[in-house]
Design a protein around this motif. Structure first.
Motif, mmCIF file in Angstrom:
data_model
loop_
_atom_site.group_PDB
_atom_site.id
_atom_site.type_symbol
_atom_site.label_atom_id
_atom_site.label_comp_id
_atom_site.label_asym_id
_atom_site.label_seq_id
_atom_site.Cartn_x
_atom_site.Cartn_y
_atom_site.Cartn_z
ATOM 1 N N PRO A 151 0.887 -1.104 0.016
ATOM 2 C CA PRO A 151 0.056 -0.054 -0.002
ATOM 3 C C PRO A 151 0.718 1.113 0.180
ATOM 4 N N PRO A 152 0.570 2.214 -0.885
ATOM 5 C CA PRO A 152 1.355 3.536 -0.912
ATOM 6 C C PRO A 152 0.495 4.379 0.114
ATOM 7 N N ILE A 153 1.172 5.626 -0.073
ATOM 8 C CA ILE A 153 0.438 6.560 0.914
ATOM 9 C C ILE A 153 -0.433 7.655 0.016
ATOM 10 N N ILE A 154 -1.363 8.166 0.409
ATOM 11 C CA ILE A 154 -2.144 9.136 -0.290
ATOM 12 C C ILE A 154 -1.678 10.490 -0.234
ATOM 13 N N GLY A 155 -1.384 11.050 -1.334
ATOM 14 C CA GLY A 155 -1.069 12.469 -1.669
ATOM 15 C C GLY A 155 -1.981 13.310 -0.810
ATOM 16 N N PHE A 156 -1.611 14.518 -0.455
ATOM 17 C CA PHE A 156 -2.723 15.170 0.259
ATOM 18 C C PHE A 156 -3.304 15.954 -0.783
ATOM 19 N N GLY A 157 -2.891 15.980 -1.871
ATOM 20 C CA GLY A 157 -3.944 16.716 -2.840
ATOM 21 C C GLY A 157 -4.805 15.876 -3.357
ATOM 22 N N LEU A 158 -4.649 14.507 -3.496
ATOM 23 C CA LEU A 158 -5.740 13.635 -3.551
ATOM 24 C C LEU A 158 -6.697 13.308 -2.383
ATOM 25 N N MET A 159 -5.978 13.317 -1.101
ATOM 26 C CA MET A 159 -6.744 13.308 0.027
ATOM 27 C C MET A 159 -7.815 14.354 -0.034
ATOM 28 N N CYS A 160 -7.502 15.634 -0.204
ATOM 29 C CA CYS A 160 -8.416 16.784 -0.339
ATOM 30 C C CYS A 160 -9.571 16.351 -1.512
ATOM 31 N N SER A 161 -9.187 15.972 -2.538
ATOM 32 C CA SER A 161 -10.186 15.723 -3.745
ATOM 33 C C SER A 161 -11.221 14.496 -2.885
ATOM 34 N N LEU A 162 -10.758 13.448 -2.475
ATOM 35 C CA LEU A 162 -11.254 12.640 -1.812
ATOM 36 C C LEU A 162 -12.499 13.210 -0.808
ATOM 37 N N VAL A 163 -11.951 14.126 -0.003
ATOM 38 C CA VAL A 163 -12.962 14.507 1.119
ATOM 39 C C VAL A 163 -13.888 15.381 0.520
ATOM 40 N N SER A 164 -13.730 16.193 -0.605
ATOM 41 C CA SER A 164 -14.388 17.197 -0.904
ATOM 42 C C SER A 164 -15.425 16.644 -2.089
ATOM 43 N N ALA A 165 -15.305 15.212 -2.382
ATOM 44 C CA ALA A 165 -16.219 14.663 -3.476
ATOM 45 C C ALA A 165 -17.639 14.286 -2.769
ATOM 46 N N GLN A 166 -18.444 13.979 -3.584
ATOM 47 C CA GLN A 166 -20.004 13.899 -2.989
ATOM 48 C C GLN A 166 -20.149 12.329 -2.816
ATOM 49 N N ILE A 209 -12.812 18.585 -7.167
ATOM 50 C CA ILE A 209 -11.598 17.668 -7.485
ATOM 51 C C ILE A 209 -10.308 18.366 -8.119
ATOM 52 N N MET A 210 -9.335 18.361 -7.623
ATOM 53 C CA MET A 210 -8.139 19.102 -8.303
ATOM 54 C C MET A 210 -7.556 18.233 -9.305
ATOM 55 N N THR A 211 -6.943 19.203 -10.234
ATOM 56 C CA THR A 211 -5.956 18.973 -11.424
ATOM 57 C C THR A 211 -4.661 18.641 -10.933
ATOM 58 N N THR A 212 -4.134 17.647 -11.820
ATOM 59 C CA THR A 212 -2.698 17.343 -11.499
ATOM 60 C C THR A 212 -1.950 18.565 -11.478
ATOM 61 N N GLN A 213 -1.990 19.626 -12.026
ATOM 62 C CA GLN A 213 -1.125 20.819 -11.843
ATOM 63 C C GLN A 213 -1.367 21.423 -10.607
ATOM 64 N N GLU A 214 -2.697 21.564 -10.293
ATOM 65 C CA GLU A 214 -3.008 22.088 -8.639
ATOM 66 C C GLU A 214 -2.330 21.193 -7.870
ATOM 67 N N VAL A 215 -2.358 19.749 -7.869
ATOM 68 C CA VAL A 215 -1.618 19.303 -6.872
ATOM 69 C C VAL A 215 -0.115 19.213 -6.863
ATOM 70 N N ASP A 216 0.477 19.635 -8.034
ATOM 71 C CA ASP A 216 1.964 19.724 -8.075
ATOM 72 C C ASP A 216 2.630 21.015 -7.661
ATOM 73 N N MET A 217 1.535 22.142 -7.455
ATOM 74 C CA MET A 217 1.970 23.435 -6.741
ATOM 75 C C MET A 217 2.631 23.357 -5.850
ATOM 76 N N PRO A 218 3.747 23.792 -5.374
ATOM 77 C CA PRO A 218 4.609 23.549 -4.248
ATOM 78 C C PRO A 218 4.050 24.506 -3.250
ATOM 79 N N ASN A 219 4.250 23.905 -1.888
ATOM 80 C CA ASN A 219 3.728 24.837 -0.701
ATOM 81 C C ASN A 219 2.441 25.099 -0.662
ATOM 82 N N ARG A 220 1.536 24.349 -1.351
ATOM 83 C CA ARG A 220 0.137 24.710 -1.508
ATOM 84 C C ARG A 220 -0.467 24.662 0.174
#
Length: 254
Positions: A151-166, A209-220
């Motif tokens: 099992p990998p870890i879940i990146g915080f960008g992905l976790m934010c998207s999971l939490v915000s989904a319906q 749900i965030m785009t890949t570009q948003e997730v890769d932004m540093p220090n978000r």
């Protein structure tokens, strides 16, 4: 069931999948040659759950004829297998689940009064986003085990998207999304946002749900409640446990 103190097994019945023509037999079982086509005997569900628990899933979709039969069995406290002369005592605890309002449907009032003595309302996943990080990691471990993956870890960008989904299908949809994310990102230490997330949500996908570009932004900046233990540990180790640097990377106040 495990902590109930009952010594029998947990058996289950998907009520929506039981054909009306075989419904009674599914419940009470039958002896060999009890009717044409009964080449072998079948245990009753009540036998499988004897001194245990019988879980009735999608009980609101149970055929009316089967509802009447089940109501009689619970009321009388015994049942008779098809083709059998004697009756058997009923010693089963019932737990049922439904996503419909039984009181305002065609569901039997008598059966409802017997099954609905204690009711537990479980809010949909979209109303309890604080549960999603724990559920996500639980499902991640299960899906990774099924796929023979670490099992990998879940990146915080992905976790934010999971939490915000319906999540229109609740935890079922969350599990499907996580499994698809694992399949499409094999051998990755960190799961990231991927197009399959939108596919899993279908029409219910939201703009949050965030785009890949948003997730890769540093220090978000990321809300603190979205950070999970594995994510925090990784950042802490990478910064040699420097408090100010940890806070900067996670977007927190020190």
């Amino acid at each position: 069931h495990t902590i109930s103190g009952r010594i029998g097994k947990l058996a289950s019945l998907n009520c929506r999948a039981v054909p009306a023509s075989l419904g009674e037999g599914y419940l009470v079982g039958w002896k060999q040659d009890a009717f044409p086509g009964a080449a072998s005997a079948r245990n009753s569900l009540f036998q499988d759950a004897e001194q245990g628990t019988l879980f009735l899933d999608a009980v609101g979709e149970m055929d009316m004829t089967i509802q009447s039969k089940l109501n009689d069995i619970i009321s009388n406290g015994f049942y008779t297998r098809l083709g059998e002369a004697g009756s058997r005592a009923l010693n089963v605890r019932f737990i049922s689940a439904t996503n419909s309002e039984l009181r305002s449907s065609s569901f039997s009032n008598e059966l409802y009064s017997r099954l609905g003595t204690r009711t537990l309302f479980i809010p949909p996943l979209r109303e309890r986003p604080e549960d999603i990080p724990l559920l996500a990691y639980h499902l991640l471990r299960r899906c990774a085990r099924e796929l023979s993956m670490k099992p990998p870890i879940i990146g915080f960008g992905l976790m934010c998207s999971l939490v915000s989904a319906q999540w229109p299908l609740n935890a079922r949809a969350l599990r499907t999304a996580i499994k698809n994310l694992l399949v499409t990102q094999p051998n990755q230490r960190r799961l990231a946002v991927h197009p399959v997330l939108r596919e899993a949500l279908g029409a219910a996908a939201t703009s949050s749900i965030m785009t890949t570009q948003e997730v890769d932004m540093p220090n978000r900046p990321v809300p603190a409640r979205f950070i999970t233990d594995p994510e925090f540990s990784e950042v802490a180790e990478a910064t040699n446990y420097n408090k100010e640097e940890i806070a900067r990377r996670l977007g927190w106040d020190p």
